[in-house]
Design a protein around this motif. Structure first.
Motif, short mmCIF file in Angstrom:
data_model
loop_
_atom_site.label_atom_id
_atom_site.label_comp_id
_atom_site.label_asym_id
_atom_site.label_seq_id
_atom_site.Cartn_x
_atom_site.Cartn_y
_atom_site.Cartn_z
N GLN A 294 0.74 -1.26 -0.02
CA GLN A 294 -0.02 -0.05 0.00
C GLN A 294 0.97 1.27 -0.06
N MET A 295 2.04 1.31 -0.68
CA MET A 295 2.90 2.47 -0.96
C MET A 295 2.23 3.39 -1.71
N ASN A 296 2.50 4.58 -1.43
CA ASN A 296 1.80 5.53 -2.54
C ASN A 296 3.00 5.64 -3.60
N ARG A 330 -7.62 1.97 -10.79
CA ARG A 330 -8.24 0.88 -11.51
C ARG A 330 -8.25 -0.41 -10.30
N MET A 331 -7.01 -0.79 -9.74
CA MET A 331 -6.86 -1.99 -9.04
C MET A 331 -7.85 -1.77 -7.64
N LYS A 332 -8.06 -0.60 -7.21
CA LYS A 332 -8.93 -0.26 -5.90
C LYS A 332 -10.59 -0.84 -6.46
N GLN A 333 -10.66 -0.11 -7.64
CA GLN A 333 -12.24 -0.29 -8.32
C GLN A 333 -12.49 -1.71 -8.34
N GLN A 334 -11.39 -2.43 -8.86
CA GLN A 334 -11.45 -3.76 -9.12
C GLN A 334 -11.85 -4.80 -7.77
N ASP A 335 -11.18 -4.35 -6.73
CA ASP A 335 -11.13 -4.77 -5.58
C ASP A 335 -12.58 -4.60 -5.02
#
Length: 343
Positions: A294-296, A330-335
């Motif tokens: 979860q690094m920025n 996008r990754m967060k939306q898929q999760d």
């Protein structure tokens, strides 16, 4: 037709690579939903629960994803009456196969390659176990479309011959795992889905080829066996020092090659320059930092050796086709979407 719910061995005859899905649908008496390129088989409740989705990329190539739990042991006799080259990834489940006096056992999080023709395979999947399996099936001749000359065609023939008559385990990698996840969780539809799925399937084959030694070398360079070993040592050093890359001069001295042979030999053996390998390792590790730790974006850039975040963003966009912040979004939306689907 065997009675559903009774433990029997079902027979499937595969005369071309697209037969398996249709034959299996028939023997389990399932219903299929059709779209332009996809067919989705819903497993009948007496047999189990879940579904199998087949995406036909083109004649001679398809991608199949099974997400199934069987009520009874699923036992199949599969007559492979045609040539088939198949890469598979078992996300979860247990699969036993036997053919020509040989055996293969596949468990969760393992990748495999199958290259068979004119052979009967016994396959068994146990009841009550969640099976998630991705398969990329091709007619072996499809691979020859990617050969640029006679030498490359011979290289592919040799590669296929190495696995002929076998079901072999493939070494796993984070790149393969990510490619499999992209294929399973593809959100595109219609033509875009077909294009995306084909590109990812070919990426999977390329990743396997890299691990398995499908490299074409230029005989004019006259690479000897010890040269190949030194190039392998160079690759290991590059991977282990990706954060603070060694110079070409340092690398050449450490492995005992002159700079010309190192640069030219490396590109011909591994299909990329030394710089491209450094960039790939950095991008893959940075992506892992953002996904898992979860690094920025700035933290991920520094962690892989970039002092300038804008340079990191430029390299990331060249490698993945989008900015790192957009990829993370996008990754967060898929999760989130997967979370809603599970609810």
């Amino acid at each position: 037709m065997p009675r559903v719910g009774v433990v029997v061995t079902l027979d499937v005859i595969v005369t071309n690579i697209h037969d398996y899905f249709d034959q299996f649908t028939e023997v389990v008496n399932g219903q299929v939903q059709h779209t332009a390129w996809d067919q989705r088989l819903s497993i009948p409740s007496p047999v189990g629960n879940g579904s199998i989705t087949r995406t036909r990329i083109r004649p001679g190539m398809e991608i199949v994803y099974a997400d199934v739990t069987f009520q009874e042991d699923m036992k199949l006799r599969i007559q492979e009456a045609c040539g088939i080259f198949e890469l598979s990834y078992c996300v979860s489940g247990e699969i036993y196969c036997a053919w020509d006096g040989k055996e293969s056992y596949t468990s969760k999080e393992t990748s495999g390659v199958l290259c068979l023709e004119d052979v009967q395979v016994y396959e068994e999947k146990k009841a009550g176990i969640h099976h998630q399996l991705l398969e990329i099936r091709l007619e072996p001749s499809e691979l020859f479309h990617y050969a640029g000359d006679v030498l490359e065609k011979h290289q592919i023939e040799t590669w296929l011959q190495r696995h002929k008559g076998s079901i072999d385990r493939v070494p796993d990698s984070s790149a393969i795992q990510r490619c499999v996840s992209d294929l399973i969780h593809c959100t595109y539809t219609g033509t875009m889905k077909r294009l995306y799925m084909e590109s990812k399937a070919m990426e999977y084959i390329a990743l396997f080829g890299e691990i398995d030694g499908l490299e074409v070398t230029n005989p004019q360079l006259n690479l000897q066996r010890n040269d190949m070993d030194r190039l392998h040592d160079a690759k290991q050093l590059i991977v282990s020092h990706y954060e603070h890359p060694l110079s070409i001069r340092q690398l050449a001295r450490l492995v005992g090659l002159n700079e010309f042979k190192l640069k030219k030999g490396f590109r011909e053996r591994y299909g990329m320059t030394i710089f491209e390998l450094v960039r790939r390792e950095r991008m893959e590790k940075a992506l892992w930092h953002m996904e898992v730790e979860q690094m920025n974006v700035g933290e991920a850039a520094v962690s892989v050796g970039y002092s300038n975040a804008s340079n990191f963003t430029t390299m990331f966009r060249k490698h993945y086709g989008c900015n790192p912040s957009e990829y993370v979004r996008r990754m967060k939306q898929q999760d989130m979407k997967r979370g809603f689907e599970r609810q």
